[in-house]
Design a protein around this motif. Structure first.
Motif, PDB file in Angstrom:
ATOM      1  N   VAL A   8       0.839  -1.195   0.000  1.00  0.00           N
ATOM      2  CA  VAL A   8       0.000   0.000   0.000  1.00  0.00           C
ATOM      3  C   VAL A   8       0.879   1.251   0.000  1.00  0.00           C
ATOM      4  O   VAL A   8       0.641   2.202  -0.747  1.00  0.00           O
ATOM      5  N   LEU A   9       1.909   1.244   0.831  1.00  0.00           N
ATOM      6  CA  LEU A   9       2.816   2.388   0.921  1.00  0.00           C
ATOM      7  C   LEU A   9       3.504   2.638  -0.420  1.00  0.00           C
ATOM      8  O   LEU A   9       3.556   3.788  -0.896  1.00  0.00           O
ATOM      9  N   ASP A  10       4.032   1.580  -1.041  1.00  0.00           N
ATOM     10  CA  ASP A  10       4.718   1.728  -2.324  1.00  0.00           C
ATOM     11  C   ASP A  10       3.772   2.278  -3.393  1.00  0.00           C
ATOM     12  O   ASP A  10       4.133   3.166  -4.167  1.00  0.00           O
ATOM     13  N   ASP A  11       2.550   1.742  -3.430  1.00  0.00           N
ATOM     14  CA  ASP A  11       1.590   2.157  -4.446  1.00  0.00           C
ATOM     15  C   ASP A  11       1.166   3.607  -4.227  1.00  0.00           C
ATOM     16  O   ASP A  11       1.037   4.384  -5.186  1.00  0.00           O
ATOM     17  N   TRP A  12       0.965   3.994  -2.958  1.00  0.00           N
ATOM     18  CA  TRP A  12       0.572   5.371  -2.646  1.00  0.00           C
ATOM     19  C   TRP A  12       1.626   6.368  -3.116  1.00  0.00           C
ATOM     20  O   TRP A  12       1.314   7.338  -3.797  1.00  0.00           O
ATOM     21  N   LEU A  13       2.878   6.108  -2.773  1.00  0.00           N
ATOM     22  CA  LEU A  13       3.933   7.058  -3.108  1.00  0.00           C
ATOM     23  C   LEU A  13       4.229   7.073  -4.609  1.00  0.00           C
ATOM     24  O   LEU A  13       4.692   8.076  -5.141  1.00  0.00           O
ATOM     25  N   LYS A  14       3.940   5.976  -5.269  1.00  0.00           N
ATOM     26  CA  LYS A  14       4.121   5.931  -6.722  1.00  0.00           C
ATOM     27  C   LYS A  14       3.072   6.797  -7.421  1.00  0.00           C
ATOM     28  O   LYS A  14       3.353   7.439  -8.436  1.00  0.00           O
ATOM     29  N   ARG A  15       1.864   6.841  -6.852  1.00  0.00           N
ATOM     30  CA  ARG A  15       0.764   7.564  -7.484  1.00  0.00           C
ATOM     31  C   ARG A  15       0.638   9.013  -7.014  1.00  0.00           C
ATOM     32  O   ARG A  15       0.106   9.854  -7.730  1.00  0.00           O
ATOM     33  N   ALA A  16       1.100   9.295  -5.804  1.00  0.00           N
ATOM     34  CA  ALA A  16       0.897  10.628  -5.232  1.00  0.00           C
ATOM     35  C   ALA A  16       1.723  11.670  -5.976  1.00  0.00           C
ATOM     36  O   ALA A  16       2.889  11.443  -6.284  1.00  0.00           O
ATOM     37  N   PRO A  17       1.126  12.841  -6.270  1.00  0.00           N
ATOM     38  CA  PRO A  17       1.863  13.907  -6.970  1.00  0.00           C
ATOM     39  C   PRO A  17       2.762  14.682  -6.006  1.00  0.00           C
ATOM     40  O   PRO A  17       2.526  15.832  -5.678  1.00  0.00           O
ATOM     41  N   LEU A  18       3.817  14.004  -5.538  1.00  0.00           N
ATOM     42  CA  LEU A  18       4.707  14.593  -4.542  1.00  0.00           C
ATOM     43  C   LEU A  18       6.126  14.692  -5.086  1.00  0.00           C
ATOM     44  O   LEU A  18       6.540  13.880  -5.919  1.00  0.00           O
ATOM     45  N   ARG A  19       6.858  15.656  -4.592  1.00  0.00           N
ATOM     46  CA  ARG A  19       8.275  15.733  -4.926  1.00  0.00           C
ATOM     47  C   ARG A  19       9.018  14.592  -4.249  1.00  0.00           C
ATOM     48  O   ARG A  19       8.567  14.047  -3.244  1.00  0.00           O
ATOM     49  N   GLN A  20      10.188  14.252  -4.801  1.00  0.00           N
ATOM     50  CA  GLN A  20      10.946  13.119  -4.279  1.00  0.00           C
ATOM     51  C   GLN A  20      11.287  13.308  -2.798  1.00  0.00           C
ATOM     52  O   GLN A  20      11.233  12.362  -2.014  1.00  0.00           O
ATOM     53  N   ARG A  21      11.624  14.522  -2.431  1.00  0.00           N
ATOM     54  CA  ARG A  21      11.972  14.786  -1.026  1.00  0.00           C
ATOM     55  C   ARG A  21      10.791  14.492  -0.106  1.00  0.00           C
ATOM     56  O   ARG A  21      10.958  13.904   0.961  1.00  0.00           O
ATOM     57  N   SER A  22       9.582  14.890  -0.538  1.00  0.00           N
ATOM     58  CA  SER A  22       8.393  14.622   0.268  1.00  0.00           C
ATOM     59  C   SER A  22       8.108  13.127   0.324  1.00  0.00           C
ATOM     60  O   SER A  22       7.748  12.586   1.379  1.00  0.00           O
ATOM     61  N   CYS A  23       8.262  12.447  -0.818  1.00  0.00           N
ATOM     62  CA  CYS A  23       8.055  10.994  -0.839  1.00  0.00           C
ATOM     63  C   CYS A  23       8.992  10.293   0.130  1.00  0.00           C
ATOM     64  O   CYS A  23       8.573   9.393   0.874  1.00  0.00           O
ATOM     65  N   ASP A  24      10.245  10.703   0.139  1.00  0.00           N
ATOM     66  CA  ASP A  24      11.227  10.077   1.038  1.00  0.00           C
ATOM     67  C   ASP A  24      10.855  10.316   2.500  1.00  0.00           C
ATOM     68  O   ASP A  24      10.969   9.410   3.340  1.00  0.00           O
ATOM     69  N   ALA A  25      10.399  11.539   2.806  1.00  0.00           N
ATOM     70  CA  ALA A  25      10.027  11.857   4.187  1.00  0.00           C
ATOM     71  C   ALA A  25       8.795  11.058   4.607  1.00  0.00           C
ATOM     72  O   ALA A  25       8.742  10.508   5.717  1.00  0.00           O
ATOM     73  N   TYR A  26       7.800  10.973   3.722  1.00  0.00           N
ATOM     74  CA  TYR A  26       6.590  10.217   4.045  1.00  0.00           C
ATOM     75  C   TYR A  26       6.895   8.730   4.202  1.00  0.00           C
ATOM     76  O   TYR A  26       6.382   8.058   5.094  1.00  0.00           O
ATOM     77  N   ARG A  27       7.751   8.198   3.330  1.00  0.00           N
ATOM     78  CA  ARG A  27       8.108   6.787   3.431  1.00  0.00           C
ATOM     79  C   ARG A  27       8.799   6.504   4.766  1.00  0.00           C
ATOM     80  O   ARG A  27       8.501   5.506   5.428  1.00  0.00           O
ATOM     81  N   SER A  28       9.702   7.383   5.166  1.00  0.00           N
ATOM     82  CA  SER A  28      10.405   7.200   6.437  1.00  0.00           C
ATOM     83  C   SER A  28       9.435   7.192   7.608  1.00  0.00           C
ATOM     84  O   SER A  28       9.528   6.342   8.506  1.00  0.00           O
ATOM     85  N   GLU A  29       8.486   8.126   7.601  1.00  0.00           N
ATOM     86  CA  GLU A  29       7.536   8.206   8.711  1.00  0.00           C
ATOM     87  C   GLU A  29       6.622   6.981   8.750  1.00  0.00           C
ATOM     88  O   GLU A  29       6.380   6.399   9.818  1.00  0.00           O
ATOM     89  N   VAL A  30       6.091   6.581   7.606  1.00  0.00           N
ATOM     90  CA  VAL A  30       5.168   5.448   7.586  1.00  0.00           C
ATOM     91  C   VAL A  30       5.899   4.154   7.921  1.00  0.00           C
ATOM     92  O   VAL A  30       5.370   3.285   8.634  1.00  0.00           O
ATOM     93  N   ASN A  31       7.126   3.992   7.440  1.00  0.00           N
ATOM     94  CA  ASN A  31       7.903   2.805   7.812  1.00  0.00           C
ATOM     95  C   ASN A  31       8.106   2.738   9.325  1.00  0.00           C
ATOM     96  O   ASN A  31       7.990   1.662   9.927  1.00  0.00           O
ATOM     97  N   ALA A  32       8.401   3.880   9.942  1.00  0.00           N
ATOM     98  CA  ALA A  32       8.572   3.910  11.397  1.00  0.00           C
ATOM     99  C   ALA A  32       7.268   3.547  12.098  1.00  0.00           C
ATOM    100  O   ALA A  32       7.264   2.832  13.115  1.00  0.00           O
ATOM    101  N   TRP A  33       6.162   4.013  11.556  1.00  0.00           N
ATOM    102  CA  TRP A  33       4.853   3.680  12.129  1.00  0.00           C
ATOM    103  C   TRP A  33       4.564   2.184  12.005  1.00  0.00           C
ATOM    104  O   TRP A  33       4.076   1.560  12.952  1.00  0.00           O
ATOM    105  N   LEU A  34       4.879   1.606  10.859  1.00  0.00           N
ATOM    106  CA  LEU A  34       4.602   0.185  10.665  1.00  0.00           C
ATOM    107  C   LEU A  34       5.413  -0.681  11.620  1.00  0.00           C
ATOM    108  O   LEU A  34       4.928  -1.711  12.105  1.00  0.00           O
ATOM    109  N   VAL A  35       6.633  -0.270  11.907  1.00  0.00           N
ATOM    110  CA  VAL A  35       7.440  -0.992  12.891  1.00  0.00           C
ATOM    111  C   VAL A  35       6.824  -0.844  14.278  1.00  0.00           C
ATOM    112  O   VAL A  35       6.742  -1.799  15.052  1.00  0.00           O
ATOM    113  N   TYR A  36       6.364   0.355  14.580  1.00  0.00           N
ATOM    114  CA  TYR A  36       5.778   0.635  15.898  1.00  0.00           C
ATOM    115  C   TYR A  36       4.474  -0.130  16.125  1.00  0.00           C
ATOM    116  O   TYR A  36       4.274  -0.751  17.172  1.00  0.00           O
TER     117      TYR A  36
END
Length: 255
Positions: A8-36
Motif C-alpha cells: 500500500v505504501l509503495d503504491d501510494w507514493l508511486k501515485r501521489a503527486p509529490l516531490r521526491q523529497r516529500s516521498c522520502d520523508a513520508y516513506r520514512s515516517e510510515v515505515n517507522a509507524w509500521l514498525v511501531y
C-alpha cells in the motif's frame, strides 16, 4: 484478506503527486509507524497515532507524522473501504502552533486587511484580491490557493472548490459568497498563455505571463504589499505571512 501495508505504501507514493523529497520523508515516517504498530496496522485507533506521533516530536514533526499516516490510510481505503483512518485531521497541530512564528491577525486586523484588499491598486489588483480572499476567507495555505485549477472551481447548487491536501489527497469545500464574488471579479482579468493556461482551463491564479502563480514567495510578498497600503496595517506589514492569514479566523465563517 487484508492488504500488505508495504505494498500500500509503495503504491501510494508511486501515485501521489509529490516531490521526491516529500516521498522520502513520508516513506520514512510510515515505515517507522509500521514498525511501531506491527500487526495492529489495520486496527489502530487515534490514540495510537497520537501517542506515536508525539514521542520526541516538536509540533512541526508531529504534523508531518500525522499527515503521512493520513495519506497512507486514505490510500489504503482504495484497497478496502472498511479500513478506518486513525490519523484524524484534528491530531495535526494547528498552523498557528508551527514554528517559525507566523502570527495570525486578530478580528479587527482581519477586517482592516479585507478593506485593504478591496482598495489595493498595485499590479494585477483583482488577482491579488482574489488570492487574499481565498487565503483569509477559506483558511487556505498559499500552496493550496495557488494549486486550484479552473476544473476545481465547481458551480452546482452551491459553489464548491476542490482543495489539495498533503499526501496527494483532496477535499471539497464550500466557498463563502464574498470569496466567490472576489474570484468572479478577477476572472475577466485572468492572464492566459498556451500551453500553461487557457481561458477555460488551467490554473485559476496566473502570473502576468499566464503561468501558475508561484506559491513560495509571491503570495506572502503580495499580502505584505496589501498590508503596507493601509495606514493602520503598515506597522505590521513586514510580519504578515500567507500562513498567518490562513491561521486567522475567517471573517466569512458561516457565510
Amino acid at each position: 484478506m487484508e492488504p500488505d501495508p508495504y505494498e500500500v505504501l509503495d503504491d501510494w507514493l508511486k501515485r501521489a503527486p509529490l516531490r521526491q523529497r516529500s516521498c522520502d520523508a513520508y516513506r520514512s515516517e510510515v515505515n517507522a509507524w509500521l514498525v511501531y504498530i506491527g500487526a495492529r496496522v489495520w486496527s489502530a485507533d487515534r490514540d495510537d497515532v497520537d501517542a506515536w506521533s508525539a514521542v520526541g516530536a516538536r509540533p512541526r514533526t508531529k504534523a508531518r507524522r500525522v499527515s503521512s499516516l493520513r495519506g497512507f490510510y486514505n490510500h489504503a481505503q482504495t484497497y478496502d473501504a472498511f479500513i478506518d483512518n486513525p490519523a484524524e485531521r484534528d491530531l495535526r497541530p494547528c498552523v498557528t502552533h508551527l514554528p517559525p512564528g507566523r502570527p495570525a491577525l486578530d478580528d479587527s486586523q482581519a477586517a482592516l486587511f479585507l478593506s485593504a484588499l478591496d482598495h489595493y491598486r498595485g499590479p494585477l489588483p483583482q488577482r491579488t484580491r482574489a488570492l487574499g480572499y481565498l487565503i483569509l476567507g477559506m483558511d487556505l495555505r498559499a500552496h493550496q490557493a495557488v494549486a486550484i485549477d479552473l476544473s476545481d472551481w465547481m458551480k452546482d447548487e452551491h459553489l464548491t472548490a476542490r482543495i489539495r491536501l498533503k499526501g496527494g489527497n483532496t477535499e471539497t469545500r464550500s466557498v463563502p459568497l464574498p470569496v466567490a464574488a472576489a474570484v468572479d471579479d478577477y476572472f475577466p482579468h485572468r492572464r492566459t498563455a498556451a500551453p500553461h493556461s487557457f481561458p477555460a482551463t488551467g490554473p485559476l491564479l496566473t502570473s502576468s505571463r499566464g503561468r501558475r502563480l508561484d506559491s513560495r514567495t509571491s503570495p506572502t510578498s503580495l499580502m505584505r504589499a496589501v498590508a503596507a497600503s493601509h495606514p493602520l496595517l503598515v506597522g505590521i506589514a513586514a510580519t504578515v505571512t500567507s500562513d498567518g492569514l490562513a491561521a486567522t479566523r475567517s471573517p466569512f465563517a458561516g457565510a
